[in-house]
Design an enzyme around this catalytic site. Structure first.
Site, PDB file in Angstrom:
ATOM      1  N   HIS A   1       3.074  -0.648 -27.138  1.00  0.00           N
ATOM      2  CA  HIS A   1       1.724  -0.897 -27.649  1.00  0.00           C
ATOM      3  C   HIS A   1       0.729  -1.021 -26.490  1.00  0.00           C
ATOM      4  O   HIS A   1      -0.403  -0.523 -26.569  1.00  0.00           O
ATOM      5  CB  HIS A   1       1.692  -2.188 -28.461  1.00  0.00           C
TER       6      HIS A   1
ATOM      7  N   HIS B   1      -0.256   2.278 -25.179  1.00  0.00           N
ATOM      8  CA  HIS B   1      -1.169   2.923 -26.125  1.00  0.00           C
ATOM      9  C   HIS B   1      -2.608   2.460 -25.890  1.00  0.00           C
ATOM     10  O   HIS B   1      -3.560   3.247 -25.966  1.00  0.00           O
ATOM     11  CB  HIS B   1      -0.720   2.579 -27.552  1.00  0.00           C
TER      12      HIS B   1
ATOM     13  N   GLU C   1       6.893  -3.965 -27.224  1.00  0.00           N
ATOM     14  CA  GLU C   1       5.499  -4.423 -27.112  1.00  0.00           C
ATOM     15  C   GLU C   1       4.773  -3.714 -25.974  1.00  0.00           C
ATOM     16  O   GLU C   1       3.565  -3.469 -26.066  1.00  0.00           O
ATOM     17  CB  GLU C   1       5.453  -5.939 -26.942  1.00  0.00           C
TER      18      GLU C   1
END
Length: 709
Positions: free
Chosen positions: A501, A504, A498
């Site tokens: 992410h 990102h 996670e």
């Protein structure tokens, strides 16, 4: 709407993306926290001021004001320009973005009956609002006029790609349909929005109904005393004083299966888990699944596609159903063969213990750990004392990010949270400048959606001048008061995943909000997060965080060697359960409306058998009636994306290893060429820019033990 729909990325799940910026007008009273932009750092949401009664009027005004802004753009008498049409659209709807974003965050992370009721009421209204924009003929004509002369507009690369995306988004949303068909499409979208919300609420609602309740501590033999105490507290909290309650998580497999020694108790837990949504009663999802499948098929046909999967894949990197079917079919035979070998090894252990029974799904986790212990001289529970949550987060996840990208983290206590267990961190870039705010909401709660996901509380955009606020959400069981939070290996890997992410989103460096962070194709979005998992067992990282929670002693090298040596262990099981779910997703969504079945469970069984993945000891990771990714989330016809992304991930891990592993040079290259780009260029071209070539599948096959080697 032409901006991407509100999404949540799961491990699970896609990213909620909204900017906390001022609306064009604010007709709400000043007492409503959505009336103006948050004045907190980076426009961090004002969770301490938001109340349920604020949402309905804010949604109403948000939709009204955005509709007015869009109509102004569509009816502009001046010729269409990129600025007065596309850029103007990117600036519109900020009040609605604010309220939608907060509603999504709280609905997933801190729900209650009032939020659930409002969600059902709002779902068709929000769908109708999006349709009113996407099907606005004058607006589409302005966008198409720009698209047809796009080569003459002198746009930079990101702006040119934005225009291309707007044009495609409108066409896929039905802009070229005639009036009667647009009316049909609106009806489909409104009903689907309500059904998807119902499916999600049924899954969440039955989590409590499906919980395992036992009468005695002895029935939970194998669990730690602290875990049993937590089960007692959970039962007491739910009015079952003197009993013990184990919550059921969203996947078919349940963590307690690996330790519960009583076979009958394991069987009860397995049956409770697998029966969710199909036992009748208020939370039954069988009828919802059938209606969603039919409506999606009919909508796809209306839009000119043979089925919903074809419609969905047309906008993904895989492009078509044939490509996805080939990928999945090519993995079935070696994956199931590996799973059967693993099952044979487990059966040998069962027989040696004079069990006198045939391996079943509820036995797999318990006895596979015994095989692991015998083969590698350790069991997974030996790892947990070295995986204390705070150490893993700050000295593992954050440490790896610091080594790769030069970023640092400083916890702060002054920003509001919607649950006291949440933690908030400033993220400082390598140049010493503030980069982002990171929110960690890691513990399970009864009113929290299952699984794990990341979302953007605020998305980065140079156009809007916004900076990222990114949250990670997990469902780690909270221990009894005073006890440490010791992670399983799966929870450890999920935490790193996670955070991939989150990186990102935090490294996003784009102009337009349409492209911020994880606004990339769904079958590409899991790739950067899967790459980040590699650092969980990277020796330098592991040495920094894996210390015994009592003694502070580092994990012994021989234990680490056993962990690394057993990485392919149980890969047949893991690949097969994921394949089964991916195949179910495709089988449901490759149906046309004339072939929608009438029996969900019968269709599911036939689909698994036809595909060759009907191996009873390895059920699908998700069955249809609790498959939230595809029946209430944004992964419909897209669950294959985890395997598709893993091809890129495995190839990227090879690149890191070939180039020296954990280094600023490697991290900066990955950030510059990929993590910072959001959705500004074609995803596969982005990968080629990073890697220098297309990905090959061999690293994935080798990782999962699917090669002759």
């Amino acid at each position: 709407m032409t901006r991407p729909p509100l999404m949540i990325i799961a491990a699970s799940l896609a990213v909620t993306s909204f900017a906390w910026t001022a609306p064009a007008r604010a007709a709400l009273p000043g007492s409503n926290p959505f009336a103006k932009a948050s004045t907190l750092p980076f426009n961090y949401p004002v969770f301490d001021k938001i109340r349920i009664e604020h949402f309905a009027p804010a949604f109403a005004e948000g939709m009204r004001s955005e509709a007015a802004e869009v109509n102004t753009i569509a009816n502009n008498r001046k010729p269409a320009t990129f600025e007065n049409t596309v850029v103007a659209m990117e600036r519109s709807g900020k009040l609605l973005d604010r309220v939608s974003g907060a509603f999504s965050i709280l609905g997933a992370g801190n729900s209650n009956d009032a939020i659930k009721a409002l969600e059902l009421t709002l779902a068709p209204k929000r769908a109708a609002h999006r349709d009113a924009i996407s099907l606005n003929q004058k607006l589409f004509e302005r966008i198409e006029s720009l698209y047809l002369r796009r080569d003459k507009l002198g746009l930079d690369a990101e702006s040119a790609f934005l225009l291309e995306r707007y044009h495609k988004d409108f066409i896929r949303a039905g802009a070229r349909l005639n009036g009667a068909d647009k009316s049909k499409l609106k009806a489909y979208n409104a009903e689907l929005a309500g059904l998807q919300a119902t499916f999600s609420q049924n899954v969440q609602g039955e989590a409590k109904a499906a919980a395992l309740v036992v009468d005695s501590r002895a029935e939970l033999d194998g669990m730690t005393e602290a875990a049993i105490d937590a089960a007692a507290a959970n039962a007491s909290k739910n009015g079952l004083e003197g009993k013990f309650m184990l919550a059921v998580t969203n996947t078919t497999g349940q963590a307690a299966m690996a330790v519960l020694t009583k076979r009958a108790v394991r069987q009860r837990l397995q049956e409770l888990s697998m029966g969710r949504g199909s036992r009748g009663g208020k939370f039954d999802n069988t009828g919802v699944v059938l209606r969603i499948a039919r409506l999606r098929a009919e909508r796809a046909a209306l839009l000119g596609y043979p089925n919903h999967a074809a419609y969905s894949l047309d906008d993904q990197t895989a492009k078509d159903t044939g490509t996805v079917n080939t990928l999945l079919a090519g993995l079935v035979k070696p994956a199931v063969a590996n799973a059967r070998k693993e099952a044979a090894d487990i059966q040998t252990v069962i027989d040696a213990g004079h069990g006198g029974f045939q391996l079943a799904a509820h036995d797999w986790a318990f006895y596979s750990d015994k095989v692991r212990a015998e083969r590698f001289q350790f069991d997974q529970s030996a790892l947990r004392p070295y995986f204390e949550l705070n150490n893993v987060l700050t000295k593992g996840v954050f440490y790896a990010a610091g080594q790769l990208y030069g970023i640092t983290f400083k916890e702060r206590k002054d920003l509001p949270v919607y649950d006291p267990d949440m933690r908030v961190f400033d993220v400082i870039d390598a140049d010493g400048k503030p980069l982002a705010i990171f929110v960690a909401d890691l513990y399970a709660r009864p009113n929290k959606r299952g699984g794990a996901w990341a979302n953007a509380y605020v998305a980065q955009s140079r156009l809007l001048g916004t900076h990222p606020v990114i949250g990670n959400h997990l469902n780690i069981p909270k221990p009894a008061a005073g006890e440490p939070t010791l992670l399983t290996y799966d929870e450890l890997r999920t935490l790193f995943h996670e955070f991939g992410h989150a990186l990102h989103g935090m490294f996003s460096d784009v102009t337009y909000p349409r492209f911020a962070g994880t606004a990339v194709p769904r079958d590409y979005v899991e790739f950067p997060s899967q790459v980040n998992e590699m650092w969980s067992l990277w020796p330098d990282v592991l040495a920094n965080y894996a210390r015994h929670y009592k003694t502070g002693e580092p994990m012994p090298k021989e234990l680490l060697d056993k962990v690394i040596g057993s990485k392919q262990f149980n890969e047949g099981y893991r690949t097969t359960e994921n394949l089964a779910s991916s195949i179910l997703d495709q089988r449901w969504h490759q149906l046309d409306a004339a072939h929608i079945p009438t029996d969900v469970l019968a269709f599911e069984a036939a689909a698994l058998k036809d595909a060759g993945v009907d191996f009873a000891p390895v059920p699908p990771r998700y069955r249809s009636t609790y498959f939230s990714h595809v029946f209430s989330g944004s992964y419909s016809a897209g669950y294959y994306g985890y395997l598709w992304s893993e091809k890129l991930d495995a190839d990227t891990v090879d690149w890191f290893k070939e180039n020296g592993g954990l280094s600023r040079k490697n991290g900066d290259h990955f950030r510059k060429t990929l993590l910072s780009k959001g959705g500004t260029i074609d995803a596969m071209q982005m990968y080629r820019n990073f890697r220098g070539r297309d990905a090959t599948i061999e690293p994935l096959l080798e990782r999962r033990g699917l090669t002759a080697k």
